[in-house]
Design a protein around this motif. Structure first.
Motif, PDB file in Angstrom:
ATOM      1  N   LYS A  84       0.834  -1.206   0.000  1.00 54.60           N
ATOM      2  CA  LYS A  84       0.000   0.000   0.000  1.00 54.60           C
ATOM      3  C   LYS A  84       0.868   1.256   0.000  1.00 54.60           C
ATOM      4  N   VAL A  85       0.542   2.188  -0.905  1.00 57.24           N
ATOM      5  CA  VAL A  85       1.235   3.468  -1.010  1.00 57.24           C
ATOM      6  C   VAL A  85       0.176   4.541  -1.225  1.00 57.24           C
ATOM      7  N   ASP A  86       0.264   5.653  -0.517  1.00 54.49           N
ATOM      8  CA  ASP A  86      -0.657   6.782  -0.700  1.00 54.49           C
ATOM      9  C   ASP A  86      -2.131   6.385  -0.624  1.00 54.49           C
ATOM     10  N   GLY A  87      -2.474   5.448   0.247  1.00 51.88           N
ATOM     11  CA  GLY A  87      -3.866   5.098   0.469  1.00 51.88           C
ATOM     12  C   GLY A  87      -4.445   4.055  -0.469  1.00 51.88           C
ATOM     13  N   TYR A  88      -3.655   3.470  -1.334  1.00 47.64           N
ATOM     14  CA  TYR A  88      -4.184   2.426  -2.215  1.00 47.64           C
ATOM     15  C   TYR A  88      -3.139   1.347  -2.435  1.00 47.64           C
ATOM     16  N   GLU A  89      -3.623   0.199  -2.875  1.00 51.16           N
ATOM     17  CA  GLU A  89      -2.759  -0.906  -3.256  1.00 51.16           C
ATOM     18  C   GLU A  89      -2.844  -1.056  -4.768  1.00 51.16           C
ATOM     19  N   ARG A  90      -1.799  -1.587  -5.342  1.00 57.34           N
ATOM     20  CA  ARG A  90      -1.776  -1.778  -6.789  1.00 57.34           C
ATOM     21  C   ARG A  90      -1.278  -3.180  -7.064  1.00 57.34           C
ATOM     22  N   GLY A  91      -1.914  -3.839  -8.022  1.00 59.35           N
ATOM     23  CA  GLY A  91      -1.514  -5.204  -8.337  1.00 59.35           C
ATOM     24  C   GLY A  91      -1.904  -5.597  -9.739  1.00 59.35           C
ATOM     25  N   THR A  92      -1.799  -6.888  -9.992  1.00 57.34           N
ATOM     26  CA  THR A  92      -2.158  -7.444 -11.287  1.00 57.34           C
ATOM     27  C   THR A  92      -3.014  -8.681 -11.045  1.00 57.34           C
ATOM     28  N   VAL A  93      -4.145  -8.755 -11.720  1.00 54.24           N
ATOM     29  CA  VAL A  93      -5.029  -9.914 -11.667  1.00 54.24           C
ATOM     30  C   VAL A  93      -5.294 -10.352 -13.096  1.00 54.24           C
ATOM     31  N   ARG A  94      -4.988 -11.625 -13.409  1.00 50.95           N
ATOM     32  CA  ARG A  94      -5.210 -12.171 -14.751  1.00 50.95           C
ATOM     33  C   ARG A  94      -4.525 -11.331 -15.840  1.00 50.95           C
ATOM     34  N   GLY A  95      -3.426 -10.674 -15.485  1.00 45.49           N
ATOM     35  CA  GLY A  95      -2.688  -9.865 -16.447  1.00 45.49           C
ATOM     36  C   GLY A  95      -3.191  -8.435 -16.599  1.00 45.49           C
ATOM     37  N   TYR A  96      -4.192  -8.050 -15.803  1.00 40.64           N
ATOM     38  CA  TYR A  96      -4.757  -6.701 -15.863  1.00 40.64           C
ATOM     39  C   TYR A  96      -4.309  -5.901 -14.646  1.00 40.64           C
ATOM     40  N   ASP A  97      -3.909  -4.663 -14.865  1.00 42.93           N
ATOM     41  CA  ASP A  97      -3.500  -3.770 -13.796  1.00 42.93           C
ATOM     42  C   ASP A  97      -4.717  -3.429 -12.941  1.00 42.93           C
ATOM     43  N   VAL A  98      -4.547  -3.441 -11.607  1.00 44.15           N
ATOM     44  CA  VAL A  98      -5.632  -3.187 -10.666  1.00 44.15           C
ATOM     45  C   VAL A  98      -5.162  -2.179  -9.626  1.00 44.15           C
ATOM     46  N   ARG A  99      -6.034  -1.238  -9.273  1.00 44.59           N
ATOM     47  CA  ARG A  99      -5.780  -0.305  -8.178  1.00 44.59           C
ATOM     48  C   ARG A  99      -6.920  -0.461  -7.175  1.00 44.59           C
ATOM     49  N   ILE A 100      -6.577  -0.682  -5.908  1.00 46.67           N
ATOM     50  CA  ILE A 100      -7.556  -0.961  -4.860  1.00 46.67           C
ATOM     51  C   ILE A 100      -7.501   0.127  -3.800  1.00 46.67           C
TER      52      ILE A 100
END
Length: 168
Positions: free
Chosen positions: A16-32
């Protein structure tokens, strides 16, 4: 939503950085964020730059039942999911009274005249809606009565559904 990085299956992620998490699901960029997420609409796409083609997900917890409901949307297509299944699929808002709202998934067309753009055939629609499937939506808006058409592919839909299901 609990920590995405700590509990999402089959996801790669950054802390988590600056209030959100960032990842990859099934090859797609995700911001949570704590109650919402964005999923890129193209493999390898970047959710950090606003793109109206991305899937947006908003989740809320019912204060009486504590159940979580997530709304996935892309353009005028809306899907609602809870921990058990999808509760509705709809197109558009501010519908002109008495008009037909339509979804065409691949070559199969579905129509509704319920006044809200909700489709009772959600199981049939979901069976047809896969990553990359072309879709066309149409609804008539109030007060003009003009048709609003959208055409796009459903890239990233399964990743968005995974994130929404995880959040419920």
């Amino acid at each position: 939503m609990p920590s995405f990085c700590a509990s999402a299956p089959d996801a790669t992620c950054q802390p988590k950085v600056d209030g959100y998490e960032r990842g990859t699901v099934r090859g797609y960029d995700v911001r949570i964020f704590s109650d919402s997420a964005t999923v890129a609409s193209v493999p390898g796409g970047d959710v950090m730059t606003y793109n109206k083609e991305n899937w947006d997900i908003g989740c809320s917890r019912d204060k009486m039942t504590s159940n979580v409901l997530c709304l996935l949307y892309r353009g005028q297509l809306y899907l609602s999911i809870d921990k058990d299944n999808f509760s509705f699929i709809s197109v558009g808002s501010d519908h002109f009274p008495g008009t037909t709202t339509s979804i065409k998934v691949g070559s199969k067309r579905f129509d509704t005249r319920d006044g809200r753009g909700d489709f009772p055939q959600r199981k049939q629609l979901l069976a047809l809606m896969k990553d990359g499937t072309p879709i066309v939506t149409r609804h008539s808006t109030w007060p003009s009565g003009l048709n609003v058409d959208e055409e796009f592919t459903l890239h990233g839909m399964q990743a968005a559904m995974d994130v929404a299901k995880w959040g419920t």
